[in-house]
Structure formats: C-alpha cells, structure tokens
Motif scaffolding. Structure first.
Motif, PDB file in Angstrom:
ATOM      1  N   ASP A  68      46.720  28.081  35.438  1.00 48.91           N
ATOM      2  CA  ASP A  68      46.580  29.103  34.387  1.00 48.91           C
ATOM      3  C   ASP A  68      46.773  30.513  34.949  1.00 48.91           C
ATOM      4  O   ASP A  68      46.856  31.486  34.198  1.00 48.91           O
ATOM      5  N   LEU A  69      46.794  30.634  36.279  1.00 52.68           N
ATOM      6  CA  LEU A  69      46.938  31.961  36.899  1.00 52.68           C
ATOM      7  C   LEU A  69      48.392  32.241  37.280  1.00 52.68           C
ATOM      8  O   LEU A  69      48.686  33.163  38.042  1.00 52.68           O
ATOM      9  N   ASP A  75      43.061  39.625  32.239  1.00 56.62           N
ATOM     10  CA  ASP A  75      41.682  39.172  31.969  1.00 56.62           C
ATOM     11  C   ASP A  75      41.252  38.084  32.937  1.00 56.62           C
ATOM     12  O   ASP A  75      40.141  38.083  33.454  1.00 56.62           O
ATOM     13  N   LEU A  76      42.153  37.116  33.165  1.00 55.22           N
ATOM     14  CA  LEU A  76      41.807  35.986  34.035  1.00 55.22           C
ATOM     15  C   LEU A  76      41.661  36.456  35.481  1.00 55.22           C
ATOM     16  O   LEU A  76      40.718  36.088  36.181  1.00 55.22           O
ATOM     17  N   THR A  79      38.430  38.455  35.921  1.00 54.82           N
ATOM     18  CA  THR A  79      37.234  37.614  35.936  1.00 54.82           C
ATOM     19  C   THR A  79      37.041  37.024  37.331  1.00 54.82           C
ATOM     20  O   THR A  79      35.921  36.993  37.861  1.00 54.82           O
ATOM     21  N   CYS A  80      38.128  36.562  37.942  1.00 57.60           N
ATOM     22  CA  CYS A  80      38.040  35.974  39.296  1.00 57.60           C
ATOM     23  C   CYS A  80      37.643  37.053  40.321  1.00 57.60           C
ATOM     24  O   CYS A  80      36.781  36.828  41.178  1.00 57.60           O
ATOM     25  N   LEU A 179      37.859  28.964  37.852  1.00 55.16           N
ATOM     26  CA  LEU A 179      38.277  29.905  36.807  1.00 55.16           C
ATOM     27  C   LEU A 179      37.228  29.855  35.704  1.00 55.16           C
ATOM     28  O   LEU A 179      37.092  28.842  35.009  1.00 55.16           O
ATOM     29  N   ALA A 183      41.561  30.151  29.498  1.00 61.11           N
ATOM     30  CA  ALA A 183      42.831  30.879  29.449  1.00 61.11           C
ATOM     31  C   ALA A 183      43.223  31.223  28.010  1.00 61.11           C
ATOM     32  O   ALA A 183      43.821  32.267  27.752  1.00 61.11           O
ATOM     33  N   ALA A 186      42.073  34.683  26.709  1.00 62.41           N
ATOM     34  CA  ALA A 186      42.540  35.929  27.338  1.00 62.41           C
ATOM     35  C   ALA A 186      43.314  36.763  26.320  1.00 62.41           C
ATOM     36  O   ALA A 186      44.081  36.216  25.517  1.00 62.41           O
TER      37      ALA A 186
END
Ligand code: FAD
Length: 326
Positions: A68-69, A75-76, A79-80, A179, A183, A186
């Motif tokens: 998903d990255l 946003d993702l 968050t990480c 994660l 996803a 986002a």
C-alpha cells in the motif's frame, strides 16, 4: 539526550542518492551533538534499504514495508513516520529536500507541533544550541536559523553531504512498523505510477547539464539541446518557463521548485537567471550563459558569458565540442 531520526525513501527497493546523503547528514550531526542516529524507511519494498541503513550507521531502523506504500501517499507515510518518531523519541528529524521531503517535512512538523527549517545545509553547535545555515535569495546570501522548540524537522538541501556510505562498526536493529492506517481512508490515493522513459542520466546525476529557457522559443528548438548534451555526455535541464511551456518534463526543471543540482558544468541557454532558477545551481562549479540580453542576471552567476542569439552560437559550439572531444 538528543536523538536524530533520518527519513529514507526507497526507489526500486534500494536507497536513492538523496537518502544516502541524508544518513550521512544524520551521522555528522549525531557525532557533533553526541546523539544516536536512527532511520525510518517507508515504501512498498523497503526491507533491503532498511538492511543497508542498519549496516551503514543507523543504530535502529524503523521499517514500514507494505504494497500500500507504493507511490507517495502522504497520509500513510506520515502515519508511519509519526509512529517511528514516537517510538524513537527523536527530537531532530531530517528529510532530503527532494520532492518527497518537501511534501512530508512540513506536514510532519505540523503534526508534531515542531519547528520546520527548510533547505538547510550546514550547522554548528553553540552554547548547546544548534545553529543551521541555509542559502537564501538564490544562493546570494546565507541565513542562520535557531529554534527554541523541543522538536525540529529539517529538510536538507541535496548535495550538501556525501552520498558514499561507510560501513558501521556494528549492525543496527531493525524494527518493523505495521501500517496502522487503512489505505482506503487516506485522503490522497495513488491511482497509477507512470514511470518516465529513461533518457539516460538525470540532471541531478549528470556532471554536465545543458539547460534551456523561454528564450529557446519552441519545443522543436528545445529538442535540439540534446545534441550538445550528448556530445558532452550530459543531461538536458530546463527553467520553469520551459517546463511550463511543455518543452521539457518536470523532472528536468532546475531551481527552487525543481531540482537542486551540482554539476561541474552548467550551460544556461536562453535563461534569464531569476533567483528561483539560480537557487538550483548554487553548487554548480562552472556556468556558461548564452543570452542575447547583456543585462540578463544569469551573467552575474556565469563563469563565462556569451551575449548572442543562441541560434547563431549553438551549431558552432556543438561542432567545436565534437572536434575537441572526438
Ligand atoms: C515560487 C516560485 C518558484 C519558482 N521556481 C522556479 C524554478 O524552480 N525554476 C525556474 O527556472 N524558475 C522558477 N520560478 C520562475 C522564475 O521566477 C522565472 O520566471 C523563470 O525562471 C524564468 O524562466 P526563463 O529564464 O526561461 O524565462 P525568462 O525570464 O523569460 O528569460 C528568457 C531569457 O531568454 C533570453 N533570450 C530570448 N531569446 C533568446 C535567444 N534567441 N538567444 C539567447 N537568449 C534569448 C532573454 O533575453 C531572457 O533573458 C519560480 C517562480 C516562483 C514565484
């Protein structure tokens, strides 16, 4: 005790040059202030890059590797990174000032309530405070920045630190970051990643860059710059005016909102030399400018200037270079 966290992006499973520079920046900073340097790496296939960071000096590497990255989903990614900052307790977070770092750095600073210092180059420590230097006014002046906030986020100007990484004495620990965000929720979604067809060296890697501006006049004429770049073994760059006109791709744009480059030779053809353009070539070793206006600001930056219509100069320049280089 201070802790430095560097953000590393991943390209096709490996650490790009900018991420290696940023690890060296972090290592230099940590050796001066007596802090540990840790890294956070985020991407679709980040495990190899995490291994490399751990071998090359990061004492701990927070690794978010998830399909998903793929593509930059702010946003993702944030968050990480925020999760890594929390776990690490870092108070100084470094990003490369490339398009990814310029996007994520300010957003992370906002989320953390931290100070943001952009395009920093060097630093000194005085009376326990870090003083950062950053070029301004197109590289004609340096400003110094100090922050009182407990946490600071920095973007570091490309080419300010070496990209060669030395092996560390011991291998750092790798911590997997799950994660923690769906996803689908986002705000930004990557629908498709379209890779630009490779045209050889990019402007950021070439030792010679032949760049064209609005003065070139048309897309057809702009394409003619490639011949000089080929003879010199270089790449073609562009001003924003040329990029906006559609004569060159965004990846070729040099300057404040484009690439910051440091070639041995930069040839600026039909480029006026606006401060936002000059910002991109502060570290160019030699600059040759061809411009029909003798008062064009680019001549202030040029090592060698040719006042002429480029059409009367370029064919001869290509011929002479061919003769000299063979
Ligand atoms: C926030 C912000 C960010 C920006 N970021 C960037 C950036 O990253 N990169 C960037 O480049 N710009 C950037 N700009 C735009 C910048 O301010 C200038 O507008 C831009 O650099 C001008 O491009 P140019 O030199 O090609 O065009 P112009 O300024 O129009 O200059 C064209 C030049 O060509 C010369 N010329 C014309 N015909 C000929 C000929 N036949 N032979 C020889 N010379 C000729 C003219 O004398 C003139 O000097 C930014 C602006 C802003 C506000």
């Amino acid at each position: 005790m201070s802790k430095v966290l560097v953000f590393a992006s991943v390209q096709d499973g490996v650490l790009p040059k900018g991420s290696r520079e940023i690890l060296n920046a972090g290592k230099e900073l940590s050796s001066v202030i007596g802090a540990e340097v840790e890294a956070v790496v985020v991407g679709a296939d980040a495990t190899g890059a995490a291994e490399e960071l751990a071998k090359k000096g990061a004492s701990k590497v927070y690794c978010a590797s998830d399909t998903d990255l793929a593509g930059l989903v702010p946003d993702l990614y944030l968050t990480c990174i925020e999760n890594a900052v929390k776990q690490s307790g870092a108070d100084t977070i470094l990003f490369d000032a490339d398009s990814t770092g310029r996007d994520l750095g300010p957003k992370l600073a906002y989320r953390l309530g931290a100070s943001l210092i952009t395009e920093a180059t060097t630093f000194v420590q005085k009376d326990g405070k870090l003083i950062w230097n950053r070029p301004c006014y197109g590289g004609n002046a340096m400003s110094t920045v100090i922050t009182d906030r407990a946490v600071q986020v920095l973007t570091i100007r490309p080419h300010s630190y070496d990209a060669d990484l030395a092996d560390a004495d011991s291998k750092g620990e790798i911590v997997n970051l799950p994660l923690e965000m769906d996803a689908a929720s986002a705000a930004t979604k990557v629908l498709e990643v379209i890779k630009e067809a490779s045209k050889g060296l990019g402007v950021e890697d070439a030792s010679v860059v032949v760049s064209g501006g609005r003065g070139i006049g048309s897309a057809e004429a702009f394409a003619g710059l490639q011949e000089l770049a080929d003879v010199l073994g270089g790449a073609v760059g562009a001003s924003r005016a040329a990029t906006d006109a559609g004569w060159a791709s965004v990846s070729q744009q040099v300057g404040q909102t484009g690439k910051i480059i440091a070639p041995d030779l930069y040839i600026a053809i039909g480029i006026s030399g606006a401060s936002q353009h000059l910002t991109g070539i502060t570290n160019a070793k030699n600059v040759i400018a061809i411009n029909k206006d003798e008062n064009a600001p680019i001549f202030q930056r040029a090592t060698l200037g040719i006042v002429a219509d480029y059409k009367s100069v370029l064919p001869e320049l290509i011929e002479q270079c061919k003769k000299l280089i063979g």
